[in-house]
Design a protein around this motif. Structure first.
Motif, PDB file in Angstrom:
ATOM      1  N   LYS A  41      -6.109   4.555  -6.938  1.00  0.00           N
ATOM      2  CA  LYS A  41      -5.561   3.904  -5.748  1.00  0.00           C
ATOM      3  C   LYS A  41      -4.099   3.575  -5.999  1.00  0.00           C
ATOM      4  CE  LYS A  41      -6.331   0.100  -2.512  1.00  0.00           C
ATOM      5  NZ  LYS A  41      -7.127  -1.125  -2.224  1.00  0.00           N
ATOM      6  N   PRO A  42      -3.177   4.461  -5.606  1.00  0.00           N
ATOM      7  CA  PRO A  42      -1.741   4.210  -5.853  1.00  0.00           C
ATOM      8  C   PRO A  42      -1.190   3.129  -4.926  1.00  0.00           C
ATOM      9  CG  PRO A  42      -2.010   6.224  -4.592  1.00  0.00           C
ATOM     10  CD  PRO A  42      -3.403   5.747  -4.943  1.00  0.00           C
ATOM     11  N   GLU A  43      -0.254   2.363  -5.428  1.00  0.00           N
ATOM     12  CA  GLU A  43       0.433   1.323  -4.664  1.00  0.00           C
ATOM     13  C   GLU A  43       1.919   1.336  -5.032  1.00  0.00           C
ATOM     14  OE1 GLU A  43      -2.741  -2.247  -4.012  1.00  0.00           O
ATOM     15  OE2 GLU A  43      -2.011  -1.958  -6.052  1.00  0.00           O
ATOM     16  N   ASN A  44       2.725   0.919  -4.086  1.00  0.00           N
ATOM     17  CA  ASN A  44       4.177   0.849  -4.300  1.00  0.00           C
ATOM     18  C   ASN A  44       4.560  -0.559  -4.742  1.00  0.00           C
ATOM     19  OD1 ASN A  44       4.574   3.521  -3.473  1.00  0.00           O
ATOM     20  ND2 ASN A  44       4.662   2.925  -1.330  1.00  0.00           N
ATOM     21  N   GLU A  45       5.312  -0.643  -5.831  1.00  0.00           N
ATOM     22  CA  GLU A  45       5.784  -1.933  -6.329  1.00  0.00           C
ATOM     23  C   GLU A  45       7.302  -2.003  -6.193  1.00  0.00           C
ATOM     24  OE1 GLU A  45       5.501  -4.873 -10.220  1.00  0.00           O
ATOM     25  OE2 GLU A  45       5.259  -2.716 -10.468  1.00  0.00           O
ATOM     26  N   LEU A  46       7.788  -3.056  -5.555  1.00  0.00           N
ATOM     27  CA  LEU A  46       9.216  -3.331  -5.429  1.00  0.00           C
ATOM     28  C   LEU A  46       9.517  -4.573  -6.258  1.00  0.00           C
ATOM     29  CD1 LEU A  46       9.631  -2.885  -1.569  1.00  0.00           C
ATOM     30  CD2 LEU A  46       9.928  -1.166  -3.343  1.00  0.00           C
ATOM     31  N   ARG A  47      10.431  -4.438  -7.190  1.00  0.00           N
ATOM     32  CA  ARG A  47      10.794  -5.564  -8.050  1.00  0.00           C
ATOM     33  C   ARG A  47      12.273  -5.875  -7.850  1.00  0.00           C
ATOM     34  NH1 ARG A  47       8.589  -8.133 -12.317  1.00  0.00           N
ATOM     35  NH2 ARG A  47       6.873  -6.638 -12.340  1.00  0.00           N
ATOM     36  N   PRO A  88       0.827  -1.212   0.000  1.00  0.00           N
ATOM     37  CA  PRO A  88       0.000   0.000   0.000  1.00  0.00           C
ATOM     38  C   PRO A  88       0.860   1.260   0.000  1.00  0.00           C
ATOM     39  CG  PRO A  88      -0.770  -1.591   1.638  1.00  0.00           C
ATOM     40  CD  PRO A  88       0.549  -2.091   1.145  1.00  0.00           C
ATOM     41  N   ALA A  89       0.256   2.360  -0.395  1.00  0.00           N
ATOM     42  CA  ALA A  89       1.011   3.614  -0.504  1.00  0.00           C
ATOM     43  C   ALA A  89       1.516   4.092   0.853  1.00  0.00           C
ATOM     44  CB  ALA A  89       0.138   4.694  -1.147  1.00  0.00           C
ATOM     45  N   TRP A  90       0.815   3.735   1.924  1.00  0.00           N
ATOM     46  CA  TRP A  90       1.235   4.210   3.254  1.00  0.00           C
ATOM     47  C   TRP A  90       2.351   3.363   3.854  1.00  0.00           C
ATOM     48  CZ3 TRP A  90       0.598   0.228   6.594  1.00  0.00           C
ATOM     49  CH2 TRP A  90      -0.353  -0.733   6.273  1.00  0.00           C
ATOM     50  N   ALA A  91       2.660   2.208   3.272  1.00  0.00           N
ATOM     51  CA  ALA A  91       3.657   1.291   3.855  1.00  0.00           C
ATOM     52  C   ALA A  91       5.052   1.612   3.332  1.00  0.00           C
ATOM     53  CB  ALA A  91       3.277  -0.156   3.549  1.00  0.00           C
ATOM     54  N   THR A  92       5.457   2.857   3.446  1.00  0.00           N
ATOM     55  CA  THR A  92       6.795   3.233   2.967  1.00  0.00           C
ATOM     56  C   THR A  92       7.899   2.677   3.863  1.00  0.00           C
ATOM     57  OG1 THR A  92       6.585   5.310   4.205  1.00  0.00           O
ATOM     58  CG2 THR A  92       5.934   5.320   1.874  1.00  0.00           C
ATOM     59  N   GLY A  93       7.638   2.595   5.178  1.00  0.00           N
ATOM     60  CA  GLY A  93       8.645   2.050   6.085  1.00  0.00           C
ATOM     61  C   GLY A  93       8.928   0.581   5.814  1.00  0.00           C
ATOM     62  N   ILE A 140       5.575   3.639  -8.264  1.00  0.00           N
ATOM     63  CA  ILE A 140       4.144   3.672  -7.951  1.00  0.00           C
ATOM     64  C   ILE A 140       3.373   3.135  -9.146  1.00  0.00           C
ATOM     65  CG2 ILE A 140       2.189   5.146  -7.347  1.00  0.00           C
ATOM     66  CD1 ILE A 140       4.113   7.038  -6.005  1.00  0.00           C
ATOM     67  N   ILE A 141       2.420   2.232  -8.882  1.00  0.00           N
ATOM     68  CA  ILE A 141       1.571   1.681  -9.922  1.00  0.00           C
ATOM     69  C   ILE A 141       0.112   1.911  -9.532  1.00  0.00           C
ATOM     70  CG2 ILE A 141       3.267  -0.062 -10.588  1.00  0.00           C
ATOM     71  CD1 ILE A 141       1.589  -2.108  -9.045  1.00  0.00           C
ATOM     72  N   TYR A 142      -0.772   1.755 -10.509  1.00  0.00           N
ATOM     73  CA  TYR A 142      -2.209   1.918 -10.292  1.00  0.00           C
ATOM     74  C   TYR A 142      -2.900   0.685 -10.853  1.00  0.00           C
ATOM     75  CZ  TYR A 142      -1.342   6.839  -9.184  1.00  0.00           C
ATOM     76  OH  TYR A 142      -0.904   8.005  -8.612  1.00  0.00           O
ATOM     77  N   ARG A 143      -3.141  -0.303  -9.995  1.00  0.00           N
ATOM     78  CA  ARG A 143      -3.935  -1.459 -10.427  1.00  0.00           C
ATOM     79  C   ARG A 143      -5.411  -1.122 -10.422  1.00  0.00           C
ATOM     80  NH1 ARG A 143      -2.961  -6.610  -7.187  1.00  0.00           N
ATOM     81  NH2 ARG A 143      -3.357  -5.183  -5.442  1.00  0.00           N
ATOM     82  N   VAL A 144      -5.807  -0.241  -9.515  1.00  0.00           N
ATOM     83  CA  VAL A 144      -7.170   0.261  -9.452  1.00  0.00           C
ATOM     84  C   VAL A 144      -7.120   1.773  -9.655  1.00  0.00           C
ATOM     85  CG1 VAL A 144      -9.260   0.430  -8.040  1.00  0.00           C
ATOM     86  CG2 VAL A 144      -7.822  -1.610  -7.879  1.00  0.00           C
TER      87      VAL A 144
END
Length: 494
Positions: A300-306, A267-272, A293-297
């Motif tokens: 609703k932004p989300e953070n993606e770590l690859r 989630p966008a708030w889980a930066t830590g 940052i990606i938008y699957r919905v």
């Protein structure tokens, strides 16, 4: 490979309690409340001959010439029953809360109570057998029907010649083994699951899984259903320490094939949590490939770590084979002089040793980032005073640059820079571990020193802004004294 949302909900409901441990707890409660004997020895045709009943909780002997029980049987039976009740409570709690930190401890308490149950039964049986041997001079049968030699006085005070006795184990004796199997069923299933994963990893193309995705709601992934060692997000990462997370990430690293990717969507708030994953992941071997940052919905932004497993492992496996084939290239021998004809003239001249003069290395101007990387690596190796493992040096250089707030793109840039300086300031050593059949790589200091950084001319503004150094009081006193002595000497000469 993520599961669908409906499948996650279905498996999530089934994983709210451990069914196998719960069934084991129910069987344990039944054993604690039961009063039936586990082993009996009675007359086959005459019930008035003798009767012996053995249980983990008591010992009853009804025969002429034998004691009714043992002195320690009642104390041991009471202790066993209380401990078995505690084992039931522990197993029931572990089945209701399978993800609690004390779950393994509760299961160990339950298994210990079951083990003590059978230990108590063995002690009771030993006391009954000893009393029977002392009275009749023979060992009673464990199971089945046998004839006792001699004449035996029965409970009705009549003598019986060669009577038949029957020994048998009752149902509660086997229920204890069933409870053991149910409680340990989860561990057995886990072992079978790990074996299945290894077989699947060998059968899949490339010898492993290429891509793994962890997407919300994180409970489960394709090859694990709530297994914390394979799924670092099965529980809240804030409740797990770094070692527990590293175990999960290392399992995933071993499962993913070289060149495969590992993606986590947060989630966008889980930066830590994202920063923590980026800090821990290089310790397992994964390299950070992308973070954005990606938008699957929509909205609703989300953070993606690859992360990516490097292909260097394949290069290391293929490199020894190619070098061996290159070394094994045959060299044509010189022809034997005795094989030449008398009229033939040997066209080949004597071998000439050519010495190629090595050109001096051309100095290359290092960038600020490259200099900081090499400098940090040299300082770390010097501090250890011994060769540093390959991955450990990369991780420490990574953390050193972060602490010094040096900007860099990724961990792969650090690795590429160190490999470019291999054989100069640092040297990469490769050793073969025959026990584990793998190559161990370590870094050590090279013979070439890092060139000092050239400082430019001091600017005029800096020279102007530099404050002049004032002479000390001792210097002024010494100077005034010397001038006074010179003055007095001049007056005397006149």
């Amino acid at each position: 490979m993520a599961l669908s949302h409906s499948a996650d909900e279905h498996i999530g409901r089934s994983r709210r309690f451990d069914l196998l441990v719960l069934l084991g707890a129910i069987v344990t409660l039944f054993l604690a409340l039961a009063s039936e004997p586990w082993w009996t020895l009675t007359g086959t045709t005459n019930t008035k001959l003798l009767s012996i009943q053995v249980s983990p909780f008591y010992l009853h002997i009804n025969a002429i010439g034998l004691p009714a029980t043992s002195a320690s049987a009642n104390i041991l039976g009471s202790f066993t029953r209380i401990l078995l009740f505690l084992g039931f409570v522990a197993l029931a709690a572990a089945s209701i809360r399978p993800t609690a930190w004390w779950r393994n401890l509760a299961v160990y308490v339950g298994l210990s109570s079951l083990a003590e149950l059978y230990l108590s039964f063995l002690m009771m049986y030993y006391w009954a057998e000893s009393a029977f041997v002392v009275a009749y001079g023979i060992v009673p049968p464990y199971s089945g029907t046998v004839a006792l030699p001699g004449r035996i006085l029965g409970l009705d005070l009549n003598f019986y010649s060669g009577p038949f006795v029957t020994a048998a184990f009752a149902v509660p004796f086997y229920l204890g083994f069933l409870s053991f199997s149910l409680v340990m069923g989860r561990g057995i299933i886990k072992v079978l699951q790990d074996r299945t994963l290894k077989v699947l990893a060998t059968l899949l193309p490339g010898g492993g899984i290429h891509d793994v995705y962890l997407t919300p709601p994180y409970q489960h992934i394709w090859f694990s259903s709530g297994d914390r060692e394979f799924n670092p997000l099965a529980t809240d990462p804030e409740k797990l320490n770094d070692d527990q997370l590293l175990v999960s990430f290392q399992k995933l690293y071993d499962t993913v094939e070289p060149g495969g990717s590992f993606s986590i969507i947060l989630p966008a708030w889980a930066t830590g949590v994202g920063d923590r994953f980026q800090r821990l992941m290089p310790n397992t071997g994964f390299t950070i490939e992308e973070a954005g940052i990606i938008y699957r919905v929509q909205g609703k932004p989300e953070n993606e770590l690859r992360f990516r497993k490097p292909l260097r492992e394949l290069d290391e496996k293929s490199q020894p084979a190619s070098s061996a084939s290159h070394d094994a290239e045959p060299v044509p021998p010189f022809p034997d002089r005795s094989s030449l004809d008398d009229g033939a003239v040997e066209s080949r001249g004597p071998p000439v040793l050519e010495i190629a003069e090595e050109s001096p290395p051309i100095p290359v101007k290092l960038s600020r980032l490259e200099r900081n990387i090499v400098k940090a690596a040299v300082e770390l190796i010097s501090r250890h005073q011994e060769p540093v493992p390959y991955r450990e040096l990369l991780n420490q250089v990574y953390m050193d640059l972060v602490d010094r707030k040096v900007d860099f793109d990724s961990a792969r840039e650090i690795e590429t820079t160190l490999l470019n300086h291999n054989g100069r300031e640092i040297i990469l050593l490769e050793e073969t571990d025959e026990a584990r059949a793998r190559v161990i790589r370590r870094w050590r200091l090279g013979e070439q020193k890092l060139a000092p950084e050239k400082k430019g001319r001091t600017s005029l503004l800096r020279r102007i802004s530099t404050k002049p150094k004032l002479p000390s009081v001792r210097f002024l006193r010494k100077k005034s004294k010397s001038s006074y002595v010179e003055k007095r000497t001049g007056d005397t000469d006149q």
